[in-house]
Design an enzyme around this catalytic site. Structure first.
Site, PDB file in Angstrom:
ATOM      1  N   ASN A 162       0.818  -1.342  -0.113  1.00 61.15           N
ATOM      2  CA  ASN A 162       0.078   0.036   0.133  1.00 61.15           C
ATOM      3  C   ASN A 162       0.894   1.082  -0.016  1.00 61.15           C
ATOM      4  O   ASN A 162       1.248   1.719   0.832  1.00 61.15           O
ATOM      5  CB  ASN A 162      -0.868  -0.042   1.162  1.00 61.15           C
ATOM      6  CG  ASN A 162      -1.823  -1.030   1.072  1.00 61.15           C
ATOM      7  OD1 ASN A 162      -2.811  -0.896   0.462  1.00 61.15           O
ATOM      8  ND2 ASN A 162      -1.809  -2.194   1.944  1.00 61.15           N
ATOM      9  N   GLU A 163       1.111   1.610  -1.228  1.00 62.73           N
ATOM     10  CA  GLU A 163       2.072   2.824  -1.494  1.00 62.73           C
ATOM     11  C   GLU A 163       1.343   4.055  -1.135  1.00 62.73           C
ATOM     12  O   GLU A 163       0.260   4.119  -0.806  1.00 62.73           O
ATOM     13  CB  GLU A 163       2.587   3.003  -2.978  1.00 62.73           C
ATOM     14  CG  GLU A 163       3.373   1.757  -3.221  1.00 62.73           C
ATOM     15  CD  GLU A 163       4.659   1.712  -2.757  1.00 62.73           C
ATOM     16  OE1 GLU A 163       4.995   2.516  -1.767  1.00 62.73           O
ATOM     17  OE2 GLU A 163       5.596   0.784  -3.329  1.00 62.73           O
ATOM     18  N   PRO A 164       2.225   5.286  -1.000  1.00 61.49           N
ATOM     19  CA  PRO A 164       1.619   6.685  -0.586  1.00 61.49           C
ATOM     20  C   PRO A 164       0.419   6.798  -1.711  1.00 61.49           C
ATOM     21  O   PRO A 164       0.608   6.589  -2.988  1.00 61.49           O
ATOM     22  CB  PRO A 164       2.701   7.545  -1.055  1.00 61.49           C
ATOM     23  CG  PRO A 164       3.992   6.801  -0.454  1.00 61.49           C
ATOM     24  CD  PRO A 164       3.625   5.255  -1.122  1.00 61.49           C
ATOM     25  N   SER A 166      -2.636   5.592  -1.001  1.00 63.63           N
ATOM     26  CA  SER A 166      -3.608   4.468  -0.572  1.00 63.63           C
ATOM     27  C   SER A 166      -4.695   4.859   0.294  1.00 63.63           C
ATOM     28  O   SER A 166      -4.352   5.661   1.168  1.00 63.63           O
ATOM     29  CB  SER A 166      -2.803   3.304   0.048  1.00 63.63           C
ATOM     30  OG  SER A 166      -2.050   2.715  -0.990  1.00 63.63           O
ATOM     31  N   THR A 181      10.437   2.135  -3.935  1.00 63.92           N
ATOM     32  CA  THR A 181      10.200   0.474  -3.292  1.00 63.92           C
ATOM     33  C   THR A 181      10.727  -0.328  -4.561  1.00 63.92           C
ATOM     34  O   THR A 181      11.389  -1.229  -4.144  1.00 63.92           O
ATOM     35  CB  THR A 181       8.639   0.115  -3.273  1.00 63.92           C
ATOM     36  OG1 THR A 181       7.897   1.148  -2.386  1.00 63.92           O
ATOM     37  CG2 THR A 181       8.428  -1.330  -3.071  1.00 63.92           C
TER      38      THR A 181
END
Length: 639
Positions: A162-164, A166, A181
């Site tokens: 869940n990246e920035p 999300s 990532t």
């Protein structure tokens, strides 16, 4: 009262945090919590539903669970697992797949029913992914949700993938991976270009439904993002901050990962302190930096307004404190890293005697010496010390395949020019080209390719050391066996690694050792090499008198630099010396422009080194000390 004190200390922390001395200690504690949950539910005839994570963080937790299964009879027959994520696309048999990871690190070693194992499917057609994700959610819900979810945290603040950006209520879905990532994963894939751009991940909303959540983080590399996640405002830019909204979360950290939390980094802001000298030095330098004043201009008002009234009262007046710390910082500066002959050394970082010292510079990779302390290296030689350099590993995984072919082509042409038969060399060269053309990400090179890569790095290291002024008989290549796997993952340290190091130390009998103390090295080699040196010295200490007179200095620079308050020896460099250091680094041509494993810093190594050395000098200047072009910094290791 103790509870009130703890609440005061942790008042900046917006969720529960448990800090352990080491990663091993923390991992054992987490494994114990998982085992207790499994046993408790098994006694009731219930199944335990676990959410599992991958990556380096949980490996020791899984190792402890395996130990408990084999030695204590912990059974996983009533355990159902759901993994957080998987790269997409990804074959389950690929070495980088999380199926492979879970099998190798847990499932192959316990008695779990494989029908109870659930991992996102990286082989699906993209049009089938949404239905798979929906079913993944339904399976978890049908089992009553997750009893316990374990998490790591990425440096973007991601949990799972869940990246920035999300959403806090997001479910299992296909996502695009953040560039950082992918950079962090590049070593596992043999280069960032081979890292998938997408992944299937459980959502933050899915994670939130777990009855218990444990987020784990180890090492100083994670400290900045941990501070944001624990003390920062809730933000989609740092998805882990959403965990602040949970009543069932616990962050489990080692001391290094917790080091930037307020209660550890600036404890004077949250509690009364025992003002031992290092803490006082750190606090005064922090204060000067915060209020942007030289140390000698700090006032009592500055102390009182920034949580340091206790120090002012106990050890004031503050001007005396300022003078004391100013003098301590000033005394770290020396142009004589081997000690200044015929000088009073009572307030110098190194001893005056012997005037000419035997020194060994240990370099984990073949370029760490000139990158991290090239200026000091050159100065030690210029000042007449008996300097040796020891390259601990071959560095043969960090050379581009193109360079291998280029050097082979040179060798073939050279041999031909002097009338040598090139038939055998040409056959090897053709085999190399065929292998490289079909090579898979992170596939182990043939022995011949590994040899050529090692030769390239060896000749570069020789060129750099010669430029610094060393004769060939003072340049040592240790080729420590732990490194020579041909793989990114190295072997554990063995007896031979320590014996090779002991043999060199006995041969030189140094009065002064320089070793890489840059333990944030993302590949882990620096710490491994440092521990080998310590093991060798500790063994020799029992029988060799010279060891007791040998000082060990740690250097940094390839990845991070020491904080100003930590520095015990600062070697100033003139503009000309900066250029000489740069020229020494340039001898490592295979590492110029874009090295194979650059880490998360996109700058070239020589640029990193110069920027950090200039920044160290700037920090000293801003504290009110002399202005220099650059400084290399060292900390003495205390046995």
């Amino acid at each position: 009262m103790a509870r009130l004190n703890l609440l005061e200390e942790t008042r900046y922390e917006k969720l529960p945090v448990s800090v352990y001395k080491s990663q091993q200690e923390a991992s054992i504690a987490v494994a114990g919590r998982i085992a207790a949950l499994i046993k408790k539910k098994s006694e009731k005839g219930e199944k335990t539903v676990l959410g599992l994570a991958t990556g380096v963080t949980p490996i020791r937790v899984y190792a402890e669970l395996i130990r408990m299964h084999k030695e204590e009879g912990l059974s996983f027959k009533n355990v159902i697992t759901f993994n957080l994520d998987e790269y997409y696309p990804m074959q389950p048999t690929a070495v980088q797949s999380y199926v492979t990871f879970m099998n190798e690190n847990l499932f192959n070693h316990i008695d779990i029913d494989r029908n109870n194992v659930h991992i996102p499917d990286g082989t699906l057609k993209q049009e089938d992914v949404a239905a798979f994700c929906l079913n993944y959610e339904r399976q978890i819900t049908a089992l009553g949700g997750l009893d316990l979810q374990i998490l790591g945290i990425g440096r973007t603040g991601h949990i799972g993938f869940n990246e920035p950006g999300s959403a806090p209520n997001s479910g299992t879905r296909l996502v695009t991976l953040d560039d950082l990532t992918r950079s962090d994963a590049s070593r596992d894939f043999g280069g960032k270009q081979n890292v998938p751009t997408k992944a299937i991940t459980m959502g933050i909303g899915t994670i939130f439904k777990a009855r218990e959540i444990i987020l784990m983080a180890w090492s100083g590399k994670k400290a900045p993002i941990i501070k944001k996640a624990v003390e920062g405002e809730i933000s989609g830019e740092v998805p882990a901050t959403y965990l602040q909204l949970s009543d069932h979360v616990d962050f489990v950290l080692d001391e290094a990962a917790a080091s930037e939390l307020t209660r550890f980094d600036t404890p004077w802001l949250v509690k009364d302190c025992v003002w031992e000298n290092n803490l006082k030095k750190k606090a005064v330098i922090w204060l000067a930096t915060t209020v942007k004043k030289p140390i000698l201009k700090l006032t009592e008002e500055d102390y009182n307004n920034h949580g340091m009234a206790q120090l002012a009262v106990e050890q004031g007046p503050v001007y005396n404190i300022n003078i004391d710390i100013f003098n301590q910082v000033q005394h770290t500066i020396t142009g004589w890293p081997g000690g200044k002959p015929n000088a009073d050394d009572s307030q110098r970082p190194e001893r005056a005697l012997p005037a000419k010292k035997r020194s060994i510079i240990f370099s984990p990779h073949p370029d760490d010496d000139v990158i991290s302390m090239g200026g000091t290296f050159i100065r030690l030689v210029d000042q007449g010390h008996d300097v040796h350099v020891a390259y601990q590993t071959s560095g043969n995984t960090a050379v581009w395949d193109d360079d291998v072919l280029r050097y082979m082509e040179f060798t073939i042409d050279f041999n031909g020019s002097i009338g040598e038969d090139n038939t055998h060399l040409k056959n090897i060269y053709n085999e190399m080209r065929t292998f490289i053309a079909k090579k898979q990400p992170n596939q182990i090179d043939t022995q011949e390719i590994r040899d050529v890569k090692g030769f390239i790095r060896k000749t570069e290291a020789i060129a750099g050391a010669r430029y610094a002024g060393l004769h060939d008989d003072h340049i040592h290549f240790m080729a420590l066996p732990f490194y020579e796997t041909g793989k990114i993952k190295k072997n554990s340290v063995g007896e031979e690694d320590v014996l090779i190091t002991m043999e060199l130390l006995q041969k030189v009998k140094p009065q002064q050792i320089f070793a890489a103390g840059d333990f944030a090295d993302p590949h882990g080699t620096h710490l491994v090499c440092f521990n080998i040196i310590l093991a060798a010295l500790n063994r020799l200490r029992a029988t060799e008198d010279w060891v007791n007179d040998c000082w060990l200095w740690m250097y940094r620079g390839a990845w991070f630099e020491f904080e100003t308050w930590e520095i015990e020896m600062a070697v100033p460099l003139s503009p000309q010396e900066v250029l000489r250091k740069r020229a020494a680094i340039f001898k490592h041509q295979s590492q110029k422009d874009t090295p194979v494993f650059p880490g998360d810093d996109v700058r070239e190594f020589w640029v990193r080194a110069e920027d950090r050395n200039r920044e160290t000098a700037k920090c000293y200047d801003q504290l009110g000390l002399a202005e220099y072009a650059a400084m290399e910094a060292f900390v003495r290791y205390k046995f």
